[in-house]
Design a protein around this motif. Structure first.
Motif, mmCIF file in Angstrom:
data_model
loop_
_atom_site.group_PDB
_atom_site.id
_atom_site.type_symbol
_atom_site.label_atom_id
_atom_site.label_comp_id
_atom_site.label_asym_id
_atom_site.label_seq_id
_atom_site.Cartn_x
_atom_site.Cartn_y
_atom_site.Cartn_z
ATOM 1 N N SER A 248 0.796 -1.229 0.000
ATOM 2 C CA SER A 248 0.000 0.000 0.000
ATOM 3 C C SER A 248 0.830 1.282 0.000
ATOM 4 N N SER B 277 3.566 -9.143 2.949
ATOM 5 C CA SER B 277 2.205 -9.503 3.355
ATOM 6 C C SER B 277 1.239 -8.382 2.981
ATOM 7 N N ASP C 137 -0.969 -6.872 4.589
ATOM 8 C CA ASP C 137 -1.115 -5.797 5.587
ATOM 9 C C ASP C 137 0.160 -4.959 5.733
ATOM 10 N N GLN D 45 2.963 -5.636 7.050
ATOM 11 C CA GLN D 45 3.724 -5.751 8.302
ATOM 12 C C GLN D 45 4.878 -6.754 8.261
ATOM 13 N N ASP E 274 -6.427 -12.249 2.186
ATOM 14 C CA ASP E 274 -6.944 -11.948 3.520
ATOM 15 C C ASP E 274 -5.833 -11.902 4.573
ATOM 16 N N ASN E 275 -4.623 -12.243 4.168
ATOM 17 C CA ASN E 275 -3.469 -12.130 5.057
ATOM 18 C C ASN E 275 -3.466 -13.142 6.202
ATOM 19 N N ASN E 276 -4.353 -14.157 6.153
ATOM 20 C CA ASN E 276 -4.398 -15.078 7.298
ATOM 21 C C ASN E 276 -3.819 -16.456 6.991
#
Length: 318
Positions: free
Chosen positions: A82, A122, A124, A126, A165-167
């Motif tokens: 992002s 990732s 997100d 992070q 979904d990053n999971n």
């Protein structure tokens, strides 16, 4: 069978812009190309130990900078999901480097245990995961630049990726399987191909992911059901690289075949093929428009040696 309006529109567009444009990028072959999240910049990583960044103008790429510092080949790179200013490179010199295009400096060098060949960020933002030639995947905190965890696998790890979904964390392996981890715990292994499973990509819509294999097949998987929906079989050589278009409707796949296959995802129909004069290492669709960046093995004894090595190519430019 009648072609869908989408396919017709894309074919018209590509017919009007069939020529691929070449842009000098490096002094040796390009291993990896990737677009920033906003699509304004394209980065390339090369055997010449550097990364280059271009800015996309309306009908061309303009080279902005060359990034030096690695002591070995830059095998893969990716952008922050992002933040359009940050990208990370993985190198055989046992480091990864994070770069900022605003300062053109390396803002972090992280030492790893082995020669790095795969990297992903990732969704997100992070965590950065990096895989090396010894099948160790290291998870690095993108803020502190410290290793959070590492996992040694007992099989050949090829490409790595989080789901949208990053999971869950996915990796393709040398036994033809897709391994799925949650919080580093294996939760599932899917037998995807009869031979080495090489690459994996998730579509931007989060509906499918695709894998490419040494059996020259591309298989398309439903993300929720984890079942194979269809296969694309127009390539004759091991599939090295895949990319979904920004709308999730086209899938580009490439190999040592002298063309890049562009398929309509929903039907598997051939939408277009991009002609190449040599094997293709990497493909990447632009995040907002039907524009494909790619890089080939420009210098190879079998091919015209007068052609420049280290070019980045764009298909679909007006």
């Amino acid at each position: 069978m009648a072609l869908s309006p989408y396919v017709q529109a894309m074919q018209e567009l590509f017919r009007a812009n069939t020529r691929s444009r070449e842009f000098p990028a490096h002094g040796a072959k390009v291993h990896s190309v990737a677009w920033s999240c906003c699509g304004r910049r394209l980065a390339s990583g090369s055997f010449d130990k550097t990364a280059s960044v271009f800015v996309l103008e309306k009908d061309r790429l303009v080279k902005e900078n060359n990034y030096r510092g690695h002591g070995d080949s830059v095998d893969q790179l990716c952008w922050h999901p992002s933040n359009p200013d940050l990208f990370v490179t993985a190198s055989g010199d046992k480091t990864i480097r994070i770069w900022d295009v605003r300062t053109t400096k390396c803002i972090a060098t992280v030492n790893t245990k082995g020669e790095n060949i795969n990297i992903c960020w990732s969704p997100d933002g992070q965590t950065i995961a990096v895989g090396n030639k010894d099948d160790v995947v290291t998870f690095i905190d993108a803020k502190t630049h410290r290793s959070k965890a590492e996992e040694q696998f007992k099989f050949e790890v090829n490409e790595i990726s989080w789901n949208n979904d990053n999971n869950m964390f996915f990796l393709t392996n040398g036994n033809g399987c897709i391994n799925i981890l949650r919080q580093l715990k294996p939760i599932q292994s899917i037998n995807a191909h009869p031979s080495n499973c090489i690459c994996i990509k998730f579509d931007p819509m989060g509906k499918y992911f695709a894998t490419g294999s040494a059996d020259a097949l591309v298989s398309l998987w439903d993300v929720d059901e984890l079942v194979c929906v269809r296969c694309f079989s127009r390539l004759d050589w091991p599939v090295r690289t895949l990319s979904f278009s920004h709308d999730g409707k086209m899938l580009a796949s490439a190999s040592e075949d002298h063309f890049i296959d562009i398929a309509e995802v929903e039907t598997g129909e051939k939408l277009w093929e991009v002609q190449c004069e040599s094997p293709t290492f990497t493909v990447a669709w632009h995040p907002k428009r039907p524009l494909l960046a790619f890089a080939c093995d420009d210098k190879d004894g079998k091919y015209d040696s007068s052609r420049e090595a280290g070019t980045v190519k764009l298909f679909g430019l007006p």
